[in-house]
Structures are given as C-alpha cells and as structure tokens.
Design a protein around this motif. Sequence first.
Motif, PDB file in Angstrom:
ATOM      1  N   GLN A  39      11.923  -5.173  48.557  1.00 21.59           N
ATOM      2  CA  GLN A  39      12.283  -3.833  48.113  1.00 21.59           C
ATOM      3  C   GLN A  39      11.970  -2.840  49.222  1.00 21.59           C
ATOM      4  N   LYS A  43      15.318   1.835  47.435  1.00 20.18           N
ATOM      5  CA  LYS A  43      16.314   0.827  47.059  1.00 20.18           C
ATOM      6  C   LYS A  43      15.785  -0.054  45.943  1.00 20.18           C
ATOM      7  N   GLU A  44      16.705  -0.736  45.277  1.00 16.10           N
ATOM      8  CA  GLU A  44      16.325  -1.652  44.213  1.00 16.10           C
ATOM      9  C   GLU A  44      15.754  -2.943  44.803  1.00 16.10           C
ATOM     10  N   ARG A  45      14.984  -3.641  43.990  1.00 14.98           N
ATOM     11  CA  ARG A  45      14.456  -4.923  44.411  1.00 14.98           C
ATOM     12  C   ARG A  45      15.615  -5.902  44.580  1.00 14.98           C
ATOM     13  N   GLU A  46      15.604  -6.607  45.692  1.00 14.33           N
ATOM     14  CA  GLU A  46      16.726  -7.456  46.085  1.00 14.33           C
ATOM     15  C   GLU A  46      16.297  -8.918  46.186  1.00 14.33           C
ATOM     16  N   ALA A 110      18.033 -13.189  39.351  1.00 18.39           N
ATOM     17  CA  ALA A 110      17.749 -11.840  38.857  1.00 18.39           C
ATOM     18  C   ALA A 110      16.254 -11.622  38.669  1.00 18.39           C
ATOM     19  N   PRO A 111      15.735 -10.454  39.060  1.00 11.08           N
ATOM     20  CA  PRO A 111      14.307 -10.175  38.834  1.00 11.08           C
ATOM     21  C   PRO A 111      13.884 -10.373  37.384  1.00 11.08           C
ATOM     22  N   SER A 112      14.762 -10.078  36.445  1.00  9.10           N
ATOM     23  CA  SER A 112      14.422 -10.191  35.030  1.00  9.10           C
ATOM     24  C   SER A 112      14.182 -11.626  34.588  1.00  9.10           C
TER      25      SER A 112
END
Length: 127
Positions: A39, A43-46, A110-112
């Motif tokens: 990250q 910016k978003e976590r990638e 996906a982080p989720s």
Amino acid sequence: QVQLAESGGGSVQAGTSLRLSCAASGPTLSNYAMGWFRQAPGKEREFVAGISRTSIRTEYVESVQGRFIISRDNAKNSAYLQMNSLKPEDTAVYYCAASTAKTVFAVRFAPSEYTSWGQGTQVTVSS
C-alpha cells in the motif's frame, strides 16, 4: 488465528534487491494460502503475489512479474518475497497475509479473503 510479522524492508536504490520475510506464530502455516500486498500513500492496498499451501501455485500482479519471487517454508512457518530490480514505483508498505485454504491449489487475490495480517514493513526505492 495465526499471527504474522514482516521484516526485511528498508531504503534502497533502484535496480537493487530486497528480501522480505514473514514469520508466523500459532497454527502451522501449511493450512494457509499466503499473500503479499502493498500500500502506497493515498492508494488502495494492492495484491502483489500469492502462493498456495504447498507452493504448487504462485501468482503475481503484472507489474512485478519476472522481478519478484514469492516462496514459503512451511517447516519454518515462514514466507518470503524476493524483490529484484526494484523500481521507485515499488515504494510502499508491504504486508504479508494468510488465508485458510481447503485445497493445496488455492491462491487468494482479494484483501477481504485474508484473515490474518502482519503489521507491515516499509520499502522505499529511490532513483
């Protein structure tokens, strides 16, 4: 719940290498698919790279393909990210993450999908 701790970050020049380590405590990592994310400010976590439970399968974001290598050593309860030919755009906080996986082929993107995260380690690449 597995607990993760990253190490190995730092400030380096473009074109050089770093190796990040992720040490796990608690349940054995062999039950988890592992991932590295990053990250950058604003910016978003990638997703950067992922590896299945027994290393059968690895996946990378296109921007690091051919430069980064993800690996793991279940006997040491650890995962690694070898980063070569670093570029300024690789500058970010890097996180390792673990996701329970029923199959040996699963890689999560996906982080989720990840339930355990380390605290992150800063990587700064200057030109």
